[in-house]
Structure formats: C-alpha cells, structure tokens
Design a protein around this motif. Sequence first.
Motif, PDB file in Angstrom:
ATOM      1  N   PRO A 161       0.814  -1.231   0.000  1.00 55.24           N
ATOM      2  CA  PRO A 161       0.000   0.000   0.000  1.00 55.24           C
ATOM      3  C   PRO A 161       0.841   1.272   0.000  1.00 55.24           C
ATOM      4  O   PRO A 161       0.356   2.339  -0.386  1.00 55.24           O
ATOM      5  CB  PRO A 161      -0.825  -0.117   1.288  1.00 55.24           C
ATOM      6  N   GLY A 162       2.092   1.175   0.429  1.00 57.80           N
ATOM      7  CA  GLY A 162       2.959   2.342   0.436  1.00 57.80           C
ATOM      8  C   GLY A 162       3.491   2.711  -0.926  1.00 57.80           C
ATOM      9  O   GLY A 162       4.130   3.752  -1.091  1.00 57.80           O
ATOM     10  N   GLN A 163       3.238   1.867  -1.927  1.00 62.33           N
ATOM     11  CA  GLN A 163       3.653   2.159  -3.295  1.00 62.33           C
ATOM     12  C   GLN A 163       2.467   2.747  -4.057  1.00 62.33           C
ATOM     13  O   GLN A 163       1.335   2.289  -3.915  1.00 62.33           O
ATOM     14  CB  GLN A 163       4.121   0.872  -3.987  1.00 62.33           C
ATOM     15  N   VAL A 164       2.722   3.762  -4.860  1.00 64.94           N
ATOM     16  CA  VAL A 164       1.653   4.375  -5.652  1.00 64.94           C
ATOM     17  C   VAL A 164       2.218   4.770  -7.011  1.00 64.94           C
ATOM     18  O   VAL A 164       3.333   5.292  -7.100  1.00 64.94           O
ATOM     19  CB  VAL A 164       1.033   5.596  -4.925  1.00 64.94           C
ATOM     20  N   GLN A 165       1.451   4.476  -8.050  1.00 68.81           N
ATOM     21  CA  GLN A 165       1.884   4.821  -9.402  1.00 68.81           C
ATOM     22  C   GLN A 165       1.500   6.266  -9.699  1.00 68.81           C
ATOM     23  O   GLN A 165       0.314   6.599  -9.801  1.00 68.81           O
ATOM     24  CB  GLN A 165       1.245   3.882 -10.422  1.00 68.81           C
ATOM     25  N   ILE A 166       2.538   7.117  -9.831  1.00 69.62           N
ATOM     26  CA  ILE A 166       2.320   8.535 -10.128  1.00 69.62           C
ATOM     27  C   ILE A 166       2.973   8.837 -11.471  1.00 69.62           C
ATOM     28  O   ILE A 166       4.153   8.550 -11.677  1.00 69.62           O
ATOM     29  CB  ILE A 166       2.937   9.438  -9.046  1.00 69.62           C
ATOM     30  N   TYR A 167       2.200   9.413 -12.376  1.00 73.97           N
ATOM     31  CA  TYR A 167       2.713   9.806 -13.687  1.00 73.97           C
ATOM     32  C   TYR A 167       3.074  11.285 -13.619  1.00 73.97           C
ATOM     33  O   TYR A 167       2.201  12.138 -13.402  1.00 73.97           O
ATOM     34  CB  TYR A 167       1.672   9.526 -14.767  1.00 73.97           C
ATOM     35  N   GLU A 168       4.371  11.605 -13.835  1.00 75.62           N
ATOM     36  CA  GLU A 168       4.828  12.972 -13.605  1.00 75.62           C
ATOM     37  C   GLU A 168       6.209  13.190 -14.223  1.00 75.62           C
ATOM     38  O   GLU A 168       6.933  12.241 -14.551  1.00 75.62           O
ATOM     39  CB  GLU A 168       4.920  13.237 -12.095  1.00 75.62           C
ATOM     40  N   LEU A 169       6.558  14.460 -14.363  1.00 79.32           N
ATOM     41  CA  LEU A 169       7.915  14.885 -14.701  1.00 79.32           C
ATOM     42  C   LEU A 169       8.546  15.431 -13.431  1.00 79.32           C
ATOM     43  O   LEU A 169       8.011  16.359 -12.823  1.00 79.32           O
ATOM     44  CB  LEU A 169       7.893  15.959 -15.788  1.00 79.32           C
ATOM     45  N   VAL A 170       9.676  14.840 -13.016  1.00 74.72           N
ATOM     46  CA  VAL A 170      10.345  15.258 -11.786  1.00 74.72           C
ATOM     47  C   VAL A 170      11.651  15.965 -12.132  1.00 74.72           C
ATOM     48  O   VAL A 170      12.550  15.357 -12.723  1.00 74.72           O
ATOM     49  CB  VAL A 170      10.634  14.046 -10.874  1.00 74.72           C
ATOM     50  N   PRO A 171      11.800  17.248 -11.784  1.00 66.64           N
ATOM     51  CA  PRO A 171      13.034  17.977 -12.099  1.00 66.64           C
ATOM     52  C   PRO A 171      14.141  17.717 -11.078  1.00 66.64           C
ATOM     53  O   PRO A 171      13.876  17.440  -9.899  1.00 66.64           O
ATOM     54  CB  PRO A 171      12.602  19.448 -12.051  1.00 66.64           C
ATOM     55  N   GLY A 172      15.388  17.838 -11.549  1.00 64.67           N
ATOM     56  CA  GLY A 172      16.548  17.816 -10.675  1.00 64.67           C
ATOM     57  C   GLY A 172      17.360  19.081 -10.891  1.00 64.67           C
ATOM     58  O   GLY A 172      17.294  19.701 -11.967  1.00 64.67           O
TER      59      GLY A 172
END
Length: 260
Positions: free
Chosen positions: A105-116
């Motif tokens: 349950p602690g895992q979740v599929q998130i579709y996103e662009l993550v900047p660094g």
Amino acid sequence: GITATPEQFDSTIAATLRMLQKKTIAITLETGVLHGDSAGINVKLTNKAGHKFPSGYPSRRAWIEFIVKDWNGNEVFHSGAMNPDFSLQNEDANFEPHYNQINDPGQVQIYELVPGDVNGAFTNVLERGHLGLKDNRLVPQGFSMSDPAYDTTRIIGAALNDPDFDLAGGSDIVHYRFPTNGYTGMLTVTARVWYQSLPPKWMAPMFAYSSPEIDSFKTMFDAADRSPVLVAEQVLDSVFVSPVEVKNIDNKPFAKIFPT
C-alpha cells in the motif's frame, strides 16, 4: 482588471472538465491469478490525448488509486490514498519511482515529470530545474523514441525498462498484487485516475517566503477548491478469490429446466 465574466470562467472550467473526464484516459481492469496467498489485478491506462499526460508545468501529476474491499465492505488493500490536504499517504519524500508491479500500500503509481537541479538532486522549484530525474508521463499513441524531437520529450527512469509501458499504443499496465489472508469469496476492486495541478509539496517552498505577490497568491490558493479531478474510474464488483485454485465449470449445460 480581467474582463472575463463569471459565466465565461464557468464555461471554460466546464469545457476543461469535459476534456479531462471524456477525452483524456481510457482505463480497463483485468483479473490475474486469483488463488493462493495473494491475488492479482492488472490496471491498463491508455492516453487519448495528442501529447503526454499530464503535460505543462511539472507540478501537474496523475496517479492511480487502487482499492480492494471484501464482501462486507472491509478494506483489503489501498494504494494511492489521499490525506486531508490532498497529499498522498506514504508517498516518498522526494518522488515515487515508476512501478510495473505494486504489492504494498505504500507504493503508488504517479505519472509525472520530476526535475533535478545542477547537482542532480530533486527540486520542486522550477527555476532550479536543470535535468529530469523521472518522466513516466503517459505518451501519446504513435510515440517514437527515434523521432527527431525525442530529445525534448524523453522518457526518464524506470519506465524505460518497463515492458508494459507501450510507446506505440500510448498505454501502461500496472500489475497489482495483494494478500488475501486465506479469504474465500467475492471482492470489489476499484481503480481511479486522479489529476492534480498543484500538489502541496510544490507550494511549500514558495509559501516559506512572504511578499505582496506570494501573500496574495496564498490567499487565493487557500480559498480555492484544491481537490484533485477524477479523470477515470473502473470497478470490478464480483472478483472471486480462494486460497486454492477453483476450476471453471464446463460451458456444457449440466441441467435442463423445461419448459420454462
């Protein structure tokens, strides 16, 4: 000084919601192995837009909420649950990785662009963005890594190695596996796709400062409806699970009731 009327705002909001909920994502659920100490459900999302989803400002994201309940309505498994402030429960502090299979349950599929930033560290301040740490946003159908413009639309991170992240089809399949704890009977499975334009963690760095512009925006932000938009939903309401395999009965009729 904006000249638009409230009615014009309302019609634009309505048109945006229609596009999000009717022309953006198709969702299907398929059962996997349903016997043993755990059960499996596959969630497939297909992008119907002509660009990556979600797109635009990198704070925008979409995620899958996956809920399993037993016949009495008791929760068996829940991934992607929201907190009261619309942050996600158990979400990693910086960003959640891309998943092909979710079994916790602690895992979740998130579709996103993550900047660094320039040091390769996570940032949610746009001006510090230098490179991408993750981009698993759903691609449009017909997407190709050999396109001349691919350098501006790269897929970044674990999605590159996901055999179910289908570029040509613009789709992704997430395999959910959850414990049944010896339960025999029917389950109800619900999968929802939520869209969120401004997650709380994107606001925190700005709201740590004060200026007339920031304070004015914060006042409007706090007064706004910040709840995510439900983009798509699919329910399987009669999924039979058992600790042992149950063979399907042949399609041949084993009894006739006549003349009724």
